[in-house]
Design a protein around this motif. Structure first.
Motif, PDB file in Angstrom:
ATOM      1  N   ALA A 261       0.834  -1.206   0.000  1.00 45.98           N
ATOM      2  CA  ALA A 261       0.000   0.000   0.000  1.00 45.98           C
ATOM      3  C   ALA A 261       0.868   1.255   0.000  1.00 45.98           C
ATOM      4  N   VAL A 262       1.914   1.276   0.825  1.00 49.39           N
ATOM      5  CA  VAL A 262       2.798   2.443   0.877  1.00 49.39           C
ATOM      6  C   VAL A 262       3.500   2.633  -0.462  1.00 49.39           C
ATOM      7  N   CYS A 263       3.972   1.563  -1.057  1.00 46.96           N
ATOM      8  CA  CYS A 263       4.646   1.681  -2.352  1.00 46.96           C
ATOM      9  C   CYS A 263       3.704   2.211  -3.431  1.00 46.96           C
ATOM     10  N   GLU A 264       2.440   1.778  -3.404  1.00 44.72           N
ATOM     11  CA  GLU A 264       1.475   2.281  -4.380  1.00 44.72           C
ATOM     12  C   GLU A 264       1.207   3.767  -4.151  1.00 44.72           C
ATOM     13  N   VAL A 265       1.116   4.176  -2.896  1.00 39.99           N
ATOM     14  CA  VAL A 265       0.921   5.604  -2.619  1.00 39.99           C
ATOM     15  C   VAL A 265       2.134   6.396  -3.098  1.00 39.99           C
TER      16      VAL A 265
ATOM     17  N   PRO B 267      -4.193  16.586  -2.432  1.00 37.60           N
ATOM     18  CA  PRO B 267      -5.517  17.213  -2.314  1.00 37.60           C
ATOM     19  C   PRO B 267      -6.522  16.235  -1.688  1.00 37.60           C
ATOM     20  N   THR B 268      -7.456  16.772  -0.917  1.00 40.26           N
ATOM     21  CA  THR B 268      -8.290  15.920  -0.074  1.00 40.26           C
ATOM     22  C   THR B 268      -9.098  14.910  -0.870  1.00 40.26           C
ATOM     23  N   ARG B 269      -9.793  15.349  -1.913  1.00 39.06           N
ATOM     24  CA  ARG B 269     -10.652  14.435  -2.663  1.00 39.06           C
ATOM     25  C   ARG B 269      -9.845  13.319  -3.300  1.00 39.06           C
ATOM     26  N   GLN B 270      -8.728  13.667  -3.871  1.00 41.17           N
ATOM     27  CA  GLN B 270      -7.885  12.669  -4.521  1.00 41.17           C
ATOM     28  C   GLN B 270      -7.296  11.706  -3.495  1.00 41.17           C
ATOM     29  N   ALA B 271      -6.884  12.245  -2.341  1.00 36.85           N
ATOM     30  CA  ALA B 271      -6.351  11.392  -1.281  1.00 36.85           C
ATOM     31  C   ALA B 271      -7.423  10.461  -0.738  1.00 36.85           C
ATOM     32  N   PHE B 272      -8.638  10.984  -0.574  1.00 36.71           N
ATOM     33  CA  PHE B 272      -9.754  10.180  -0.089  1.00 36.71           C
ATOM     34  C   PHE B 272     -10.015   8.995  -1.022  1.00 36.71           C
ATOM     35  N   ASP B 273     -10.033   9.251  -2.315  1.00 33.82           N
ATOM     36  CA  ASP B 273     -10.253   8.184  -3.292  1.00 33.82           C
ATOM     37  C   ASP B 273      -9.119   7.163  -3.244  1.00 33.82           C
ATOM     38  N   THR B 274      -7.895   7.644  -3.055  1.00 33.35           N
ATOM     39  CA  THR B 274      -6.756   6.733  -2.972  1.00 33.35           C
ATOM     40  C   THR B 274      -6.865   5.818  -1.762  1.00 33.35           C
ATOM     41  N   ILE B 275      -7.287   6.381  -0.636  1.00 38.75           N
ATOM     42  CA  ILE B 275      -7.469   5.574   0.572  1.00 38.75           C
ATOM     43  C   ILE B 275      -8.455   4.442   0.309  1.00 38.75           C
TER      44      ILE B 275
ATOM     45  N   VAL C 273     -12.530  -6.138  20.535  1.00 38.79           N
ATOM     46  CA  VAL C 273     -12.029  -4.768  20.476  1.00 38.79           C
ATOM     47  C   VAL C 273     -11.230  -4.625  19.187  1.00 38.79           C
ATOM     48  N   ARG C 274     -11.395  -3.506  18.502  1.00 40.41           N
ATOM     49  CA  ARG C 274     -10.650  -3.230  17.270  1.00 40.41           C
ATOM     50  C   ARG C 274     -10.025  -1.853  17.399  1.00 40.41           C
ATOM     51  N   ALA C 275      -8.704  -1.809  17.368  1.00 41.29           N
ATOM     52  CA  ALA C 275      -7.953  -0.564  17.515  1.00 41.29           C
ATOM     53  C   ALA C 275      -7.472  -0.069  16.157  1.00 41.29           C
ATOM     54  N   PHE C 276      -7.297   1.262  16.055  1.00 44.32           N
ATOM     55  CA  PHE C 276      -6.906   1.893  14.799  1.00 44.32           C
ATOM     56  C   PHE C 276      -5.762   2.871  15.033  1.00 44.32           C
ATOM     57  N   ALA C 277      -4.927   3.037  14.018  1.00 44.75           N
ATOM     58  CA  ALA C 277      -3.905   4.082  14.011  1.00 44.75           C
ATOM     59  C   ALA C 277      -3.436   4.275  12.584  1.00 44.75           C
ATOM     60  N   GLY C 278      -2.847   5.432  12.289  1.00 41.02           N
ATOM     61  CA  GLY C 278      -2.436   5.711  10.920  1.00 41.02           C
ATOM     62  C   GLY C 278      -1.214   6.602  10.856  1.00 41.02           C
ATOM     63  N   ALA C 279      -0.731   6.815   9.635  1.00 39.19           N
ATOM     64  CA  ALA C 279       0.443   7.661   9.404  1.00 39.19           C
ATOM     65  C   ALA C 279       0.314   8.323   8.039  1.00 39.19           C
ATOM     66  N   GLY C 280       0.826   9.546   7.946  1.00 35.93           N
ATOM     67  CA  GLY C 280       0.800  10.287   6.697  1.00 35.93           C
ATOM     68  C   GLY C 280       1.965   9.905   5.797  1.00 35.93           C
ATOM     69  N   ILE C 281       1.639   9.539   4.552  1.00 38.02           N
ATOM     70  CA  ILE C 281       2.666   9.142   3.588  1.00 38.02           C
ATOM     71  C   ILE C 281       2.917  10.316   2.648  1.00 38.02           C
ATOM     72  N   VAL C 282       4.140  10.824   2.658  1.00 38.32           N
ATOM     73  CA  VAL C 282       4.553  11.880   1.738  1.00 38.32           C
ATOM     74  C   VAL C 282       5.819  11.419   1.024  1.00 38.32           C
TER      75      VAL C 282
ATOM     76  N   SER D 251       8.246   2.394   4.153  1.00 38.66           N
ATOM     77  CA  SER D 251       7.272   1.513   4.781  1.00 38.66           C
ATOM     78  C   SER D 251       7.643   1.207   6.226  1.00 38.66           C
ATOM     79  N   SER D 252       8.913   0.938   6.478  1.00 38.38           N
ATOM     80  CA  SER D 252       9.330   0.532   7.820  1.00 38.38           C
ATOM     81  C   SER D 252       9.193   1.667   8.822  1.00 38.38           C
ATOM     82  N   VAL D 253       9.545   2.882   8.429  1.00 42.92           N
ATOM     83  CA  VAL D 253       9.430   4.018   9.345  1.00 42.92           C
ATOM     84  C   VAL D 253       7.964   4.311   9.656  1.00 42.92           C
ATOM     85  N   GLU D 254       7.119   4.298   8.632  1.00 38.85           N
ATOM     86  CA  GLU D 254       5.699   4.575   8.858  1.00 38.85           C
ATOM     87  C   GLU D 254       5.038   3.447   9.659  1.00 38.85           C
ATOM     88  N   TRP D 255       5.476   2.223   9.447  1.00 39.07           N
ATOM     89  CA  TRP D 255       4.985   1.086  10.237  1.00 39.07           C
ATOM     90  C   TRP D 255       5.311   1.295  11.711  1.00 39.07           C
TER      91      TRP D 255
END
Length: 388
Positions: free
Chosen positions: A137-141, A298-306, A346-355, A360-364
């Motif tokens: 996923a990170v490589c595709e982004v 841009p938000t719309r494009q990023a939203f679609d990518t997600i 229980v389901r936990a969530f977390a995320g990171a911004g890819i620029v 991949s390893s640092v964002e992981w």
């Protein structure tokens, strides 16, 4: 009839709440706790915020009110148009700046309380192939960042756990509030967490937001890394633009500051200003969501990518969570460092911004550190590999 009246300070607010799906909103000793349901509104889709604002006005019009501050609606909204909910508790007790009050809807009887139960053991169900999916996923982004106008995409992960007993949300939120006193610790309809990010707060015409983007374990890295500075600037710009489009007059933003939490440090910028008359806080939250901090630019494009790349259902993670009063003023944060509790799951969530320049390893590792806010609640955290 809805009655609000001042009361003597009752001490810790969590000690007043029964253990049955409470609504909780705490920060630095202040906050509100509620129980029972005088009303509930659920909806889905892109118009959830406007529908919620309309429902709240209609519900209020059918009830007489006596005293201030009046009824409060607590809400949590889906990230991508999924299930969103508003809950009006039958009883709310709040404390702000040394003033304590109680609101009762329809003469609800105070509920008996029980001692808070300890956090149960958890078995986290992790998949050995998950990093490979994350890396893909990170490589595709990163490819899309190179080949399109995308500048940032936020990717998230979810991890599932099996509990030995039903989680006492009062205990979980109390532990989070103790560990993260500058965060907003919350529980709304089973979603609980401790978020550092204020999406929007309104009081009369005053408006404010606390924008966080850029995360590190090393303060020097936050100051000196152009990638992190760019990520933060994207997030600030998205909030400023949305507020201005809503007619707000904004004060000049200062330089970003470092917000140090128990597990990570963020760059933070406070945005303040004044609103036009008649703007409800929940509608404004809808106009601000999703920000670059949880979506991208841009938000719309990023939203679609997600939606195309991420591969998980975020549910209400990264959506607005908060409350509003009878005047439409309120406080809405972004549901980060959070989890959904249902029965013994229980389901936990977390995320990171890819620029550009991300790996991949640092964002992981960043996501793993953010998971620590929820995983740290469970003293005997265990992992069952290959069970997912």
């Amino acid at each position: 009839m809805i009655r609000s009246f001042g009361i003597p300070d009752p001490g810790p607010l969590l000690d007043l709440v029964p253990d049955h799906r409470p609504v909780l909103w705490l920060r630095g000793g202040d906050g509100m706790v509620g129980w029972g349901e005088a009303a509930r509104f659920e909806t889905t889709g892109p118009d959830a915020f406007d529908e919620a604002a309309r429902w709240w006005r209609e519900w209020l019009s059918g009830h007489r009110r006596q005293g201030a501050p009046g009824p409060v609606a607590f809400g949590s909204f889906g990230f991508a148009g999924g299930r969103s909910v508003l809950i009006v508790p039958r009883v709310v007790i709040g404390r702000l700046g040394g003033v304590t009050w109680q609101t009762i809807v329809d003469d609800a009887e105070p509920a008996g309380t029980t001692a808070r139960r300890p956090v149960p053991r958890v078995r986290w169900l992790e998949d050995g192939a998950e990093f490979e999916r994350w890396d893909a996923a990170v490589c595709e982004v990163l490819r899309r960042l190179r080949d399109t106008s995308l500048a940032k995409v936020v990717l998230a992960r979810g991890i599932d756990g099996v509990l030995d007993d039903v989680l006492d949300l009062r205990t979980a939120v109390g532990l989070l509030a103790d560990r993260f006193p500058t965060c907003w610790s919350f529980a709304v309809d089973g979603l609980f967490g401790a978020t550092p990010e204020l999406l929007v707060r309104t009081a009369s015409r005053a408006v404010s937001s606390l924008v966080l983007a850029g995360t590190s374990w090393d303060d020097r890295q936050l100051r000196n890394t152009g990638r992190i500075a760019a990520e933060h600037a994207y997030a600030v710009r998205s909030v400023v633009d949305a507020l201005r489009q809503s007619g707000a007059e904004l004060d000049p933003c200062g330089e970003p500051e470092m917000l140090r939490l128990a597990n990570v440090t963020h760059l933070a910028t406070k945005v303040t200003g004044r609103l036009a008359d008649g703007v409800q806080s929940v509608s404004l939250a809808g106009r601000l969501h999703p920000t670059a901090a949880v979506c991208g630019t841009p938000t719309r494009q990023a939203f679609d990518t997600i939606s195309e790349v991420e591969g998980i259902d975020r549910g209400r993670y990264a959506g607005p969570v908060g409350w509003m009063d009878a005047d439409g003023d309120g406080e809405w944060c972004i549901a980060l460092r959070c989890a959904q509790a249902e029965g013994r799951s229980v389901r936990a969530f977390a995320g990171a911004g890819i620029v550009e320049g991300a790996t991949s390893s640092v964002e992981w590792a960043e996501v793993a550190a953010k998971f620590g806010a929820i995983r740290g609640l469970f003293a005997d955290d265990q992992v069952l590999a290959g069970c997912r």
